[in-house]
Design a protein around this motif. Structure first.
Motif, PDB file in Angstrom:
ATOM      1  N   THR A 187      85.591  15.636  50.740  1.00  0.00           N
ATOM      2  CA  THR A 187      87.031  15.416  51.626  1.00  0.00           C
ATOM      3  C   THR A 187      87.367  13.984  51.411  1.00  0.00           C
ATOM      4  OG1 THR A 187      86.540  17.343  52.634  1.00  0.00           O
ATOM      5  CG2 THR A 187      88.322  15.838  53.546  1.00  0.00           C
TER       6      THR A 187
ATOM      7  N   TRP B  86      90.485  12.383  49.820  1.00  0.00           N
ATOM      8  CA  TRP B  86      91.414  11.980  50.768  1.00  0.00           C
ATOM      9  C   TRP B  86      91.883  10.591  50.497  1.00  0.00           C
ATOM     10  CZ3 TRP B  86      93.018  15.047  54.689  1.00  0.00           C
ATOM     11  CH2 TRP B  86      93.992  14.388  55.710  1.00  0.00           C
TER      12      TRP B  86
ATOM     13  N   ARG C  18      88.458  21.305  49.166  1.00  0.00           N
ATOM     14  CA  ARG C  18      87.295  20.883  49.899  1.00  0.00           C
ATOM     15  C   ARG C  18      87.450  20.462  51.442  1.00  0.00           C
ATOM     16  NH1 ARG C  18      86.467  21.957  45.471  1.00  0.00           N
ATOM     17  NH2 ARG C  18      86.016  23.881  46.751  1.00  0.00           N
ATOM     18  N   THR C  19      88.780  20.112  51.575  1.00  0.00           N
ATOM     19  CA  THR C  19      89.021  19.787  53.021  1.00  0.00           C
ATOM     20  C   THR C  19      89.188  20.786  54.006  1.00  0.00           C
ATOM     21  OG1 THR C  19      90.501  17.900  52.168  1.00  0.00           O
ATOM     22  CG2 THR C  19      90.895  18.586  54.623  1.00  0.00           C
TER      23      THR C  19
END
Length: 249
Positions: A61, A65, A180-181
């Motif tokens: 993440t 990000w 993934r987050t």
């Protein structure tokens, strides 16, 4: 209780699982059988797997990000539903036999894989239209359902999430970043539940978690470097592995 030498194979397998999970999901198809092989009970294996999954999904993440591959406005709206769903799914384990759904889920995930692979352009171009009513109508309930599934059964959560975001219009790299987050949130929700159950084996889960995080960081970078075509190829392999994992206990 396993001997410390189980980490000799547990650490590299956790690294590999983190790499694969960051690219296309499905890392649990490696880590969960590994924990069983180490001699953990089913309850210990499931709980410990959530511990190390926190590291891997969190690491991936961060990478996505930082690179701007996460649609923050959408994802931040979905995280609460992911947390709620995974906690609810973990609670439902006490009332519903997850094994009853394995065959059905395996069939669904294979169907999803076929749809992705047969359509040659699917997921290769970014067509995300923004926070439209259609996108929210698809992703809000979809995230809740996948969150419940993750807490209840687990294998293939990231793969399902990637398909959900690709349907919403993202290319596979951005779908992976979003997935993934959200997967980190579902892992966190189930992690808290299993932590209270006292079944986690920390001396195994923590070092394997670090290895998983290192693999996830490399996998996320590789996905962004190689692009959606690379992710799509790995995704096809993972679909088959997840389906096999569900059918072969």
């Amino acid at each position: 209780m396993p001997a410390p030498d189980v980490l000799l194979y547990g650490l590299p397998l956790a690294f590999l699982a983190g790499f694969i999970d960051a690219v296309a999901g499905g890392g649990g198809t490696i880590t969960l059988p590994t924990l069983f092989l180490m001699g953990l009970s089913p309850a210990q294996a499931v709980a410990t797997n959530k511990l190390l999954a926190i590291f891997g999904s969190g690491s991936a993440t961060v990478q996505f990000w930082r690179a701007g591959q996460v649609e923050r406005g959408l994802v931040l709206r979905l995280v609460p539903l992911a947390l709620l769903g995974s906690g609810l799914g973990a609670w439902l384990v006490h009332f519903i036999d997850p094994n009853a759904f394995r065959g059905l889920v395996a069939a669904v995930i294979l169907g999803v894989g076929v749809l992705v692979l047969v359509n040659k352009r699917f997921g290769l171009e970014d067509r995300y239209p923004g926070l439209t009513p259609r996108v929210l109508a698809l992703t809000l309930p979809g995230t809740l359902v996948v969150g419940v599934y993750d807490g209840l059964l687990g294998p293939g959560t990231g793969t399902f999430l990637m398909f959900l975001f690709t349907l919403a219009g993202f290319n596979l790299v951005r779908s992976s970043g979003n997935a993934r987050t959200i997967n980190f949130a579902t892992n966190l929700g189930a992690f808290v539940y299993f932590l209270l159950g006292g079944q986690m084996v920390f001396w195994i889960g923590l070092p394997m978690g670090v290895a998983n995080a290192l693999g996830a960081a490399l996998g996320a970078r590789m996905a962004m470097l190689r692009g959606s075509g690379f992710v799509k190829a790995i995704y096809g392999v993972i679909v088959v592995l997840v389906a096999a994992r569900l059918l072969i206990r």
